[in-house]
Design a protein around this motif. Structure first.
Motif, mmCIF file in Angstrom:
data_model
loop_
_atom_site.group_PDB
_atom_site.id
_atom_site.type_symbol
_atom_site.label_atom_id
_atom_site.label_comp_id
_atom_site.label_asym_id
_atom_site.label_seq_id
_atom_site.Cartn_x
_atom_site.Cartn_y
_atom_site.Cartn_z
ATOM 1 N N VAL A 121 2.779 -1.412 4.233
ATOM 2 C CA VAL A 121 2.532 0.000 3.930
ATOM 3 C C VAL A 121 3.874 0.690 3.724
ATOM 4 O O VAL A 121 4.770 0.567 4.568
ATOM 5 N N LYS A 122 4.005 1.397 2.608
ATOM 6 C CA LYS A 122 5.245 2.112 2.349
ATOM 7 C C LYS A 122 5.262 3.387 3.164
ATOM 8 O O LYS A 122 4.433 4.283 2.978
ATOM 9 N N SER A 123 6.195 3.476 4.090
ATOM 10 C CA SER A 123 6.316 4.638 4.963
ATOM 11 C C SER A 123 7.715 5.207 4.777
ATOM 12 O O SER A 123 8.700 4.562 5.151
ATOM 13 N N LEU A 161 9.176 -0.293 4.709
ATOM 14 C CA LEU A 161 7.838 -0.867 4.842
ATOM 15 C C LEU A 161 7.485 -1.049 6.305
ATOM 16 O O LEU A 161 8.326 -1.444 7.115
ATOM 17 N N THR A 162 6.252 -0.773 6.635
ATOM 18 C CA THR A 162 5.732 -1.084 7.954
ATOM 19 C C THR A 162 4.479 -1.941 7.769
ATOM 20 O O THR A 162 3.880 -1.951 6.688
ATOM 21 N N TYR A 209 0.853 -1.185 0.000
ATOM 22 C CA TYR A 209 0.000 0.000 0.000
ATOM 23 C C TYR A 209 0.891 1.237 0.000
ATOM 24 O O TYR A 209 1.686 1.448 0.922
ATOM 25 N N SER A 210 0.757 2.052 -1.041
ATOM 26 C CA SER A 210 1.607 3.222 -1.196
ATOM 27 C C SER A 210 0.746 4.426 -1.567
ATOM 28 O O SER A 210 -0.486 4.357 -1.574
ATOM 29 N N MET A 252 3.006 4.638 11.910
ATOM 30 C CA MET A 252 3.515 5.478 10.827
ATOM 31 C C MET A 252 4.636 6.374 11.354
ATOM 32 O O MET A 252 4.642 6.758 12.529
ATOM 33 N N ASP A 253 5.573 6.716 10.462
ATOM 34 C CA ASP A 253 6.725 7.527 10.869
ATOM 35 C C ASP A 253 6.298 8.834 11.511
ATOM 36 O O ASP A 253 6.760 9.200 12.594
#
Length: 386
Positions: free
Chosen positions: A267-269, A273-274, A151-152, A302-303
């Motif tokens: 998820v691309k963070s 990836l997370t 997911y990006s 999330m970051d």
């Protein structure tokens, strides 16, 4: 080093592993009475194996024949003066396949996420050096398939991302085969094409094609670097297929217990990836084969926003939910976005849309409480092994 001793017949409670150290390794976090699943990761020699306990890797010596992939359920009998572990085999019921899948899931709960993360790393590394043995189209297909599961920012415009995620993994291949075998009027070519476009199918094909090359590599002209890359690819494909299958079983168990579905979404963070834990519950009376109510719960870190929990309910044309966060700045950011979100849901056709934001200082504990109430994490289910 753990020596492993073969059990004498009729003595299920005999110790099978002992540790020569005087106390438990702190990194393993072992306690007396613990029951856990261990799996043979690699056979180092005829009398030595490497096992994954879910709490760390252990090398072990054995006079019993174990092979890669063998699974065993172990119980901590003593910690002093030695660590003493016994094999739990109280009955055939203890090794029911579904229960084995649950135990394997508990020992490696991030396995599906690791399939995608490790696969992308493989594509950037070993897969490139294997192009002399692979068709470039195969390597490109694998990389595209793995990328489609992340997911990006591009996914924000794809309302069917979760549906496509499930299809691309290969979770629905068996369903398509079952429909076809029962006489469903789906063209055979369509079935073949749809299954060929899944990660599960791509990995199966790669494993089948590469394994003979690996088994015949002894004394071959393959250089050590190419041979190592080939071993990594075959190992990854086998482990990934097992993880995908295991999560299929986990979701079947969840459905049978009326607890819905569970997915691990990468998820691309920023540049890494997370993992987002997604739980989907289908509730209420069904009409026209559709549930009356949906509930989606997501946990993600999330970051910029820190720990988040999103709890959304949908019933007919009404949707409502809560965003929980741990940081003050996250609270302010989400509050500013609420009006936009509610307006967009109304524009999408929902007669009522109501979302709120609250700050929770114990979000990590709330996540643990939530997942411990799921059947896939249930202590009642796991303790039935003991």
């Amino acid at each position: 080093m753990y020596p492993i001793h073969k059990l004498p017949p009729g003595s299920p409670d005999s110790p099978v592993l002992t540790h020569s150290r005087q106390a438990a390794d702190e990194t393993l976090s072992l306690s007396k009475g613990d029951v856990f699943r261990a799996q043979v990761v690699r056979k180092l020699s005829s009398h030595e194996i490497l096992i994954e306990t879910g709490r760390g890797m252990l090398s072990a010596q054995s006079n019993h024949s174990f092979n890669r992939g063998d699974s065993m359920l172990l119980k901590v009998e003593e910690l002093q003066p030695q660590i003493l572990l016994s094999l739990v085999q109280s009955s055939e019921e203890a090794f029911h396949p579904a229960k084995s899948n649950l135990a394997m899931f508990r020992s490696s709960p991030d396995s599906l996420f690791n399939v995608i993360r490790n696969g992308l790393a493989l594509c950037d590394g070993d897969l490139q050096s294997l192009l002399p043995l692979l068709e470039k189209a195969e390597a490109d297909s694998l990389q595209r398939m793995l990328s489609s599961l992340v997911y990006s920012e591009k996914s924000l415009n794809d309302p069917l991302f979760i549906k496509q995620f499930i299809i691309n993994l290969g979770f629905l291949v068996e369903k398509s085969l079952r429909r076809f075998s029962s006489g469903y009027t789906e063209k055979e070519d369509d079935l073949r094409n749809s299954s060929a476009k899944t990660l599960k199918d791509l990995l199966s094909r790669l494993s089948v094609r590469m394994r003979p090359l690996l088994s015949g590599a002894t004394g071959s002209e393959l250089n050590p670097g190419l041979l190592k890359a080939l071993e990594n690819l075959v190992t990854y494909a086998d482990d990934a297929l097992e993880a995908i299958y295991n999560h299929q079983v986990i979701n079947v168990i969840g459905q049978e217990e009326e607890q819905g579905y569970y997915f691990q979404i990468p998820v691309k963070s920023s540049e890494h990836l997370t993992m987002a834990d997604l739980f989907v519950d289908l509730k209420g009376q069904k009409s026209k084969n559709l549930p009356d109510r949906f509930r989606f719960v997501v946990f993600v870190t999330m970051d910029a926003l820190g720990d988040l929990m999103v709890d959304v309910n949908c019933r007919q044309k009404k949707v409502w939910g809560t965003f929980k966060c741990s940081h003050v700045d996250s609270d302010r950011f989400l509050q500013k976005s609420l009006e936009i979100l509610n307006d967009r849901m109304t524009s999408a056709g929902y007669s009522q849309a109501n979302f709120t934001v609250c700050r929770c200082s114990r979000l990590a504990e709330e996540k643990l409480d939530f997942i411990n109430n799921r059947v896939i994490y249930s202590k009642k289910i796991i303790n039935c092994f003991a």
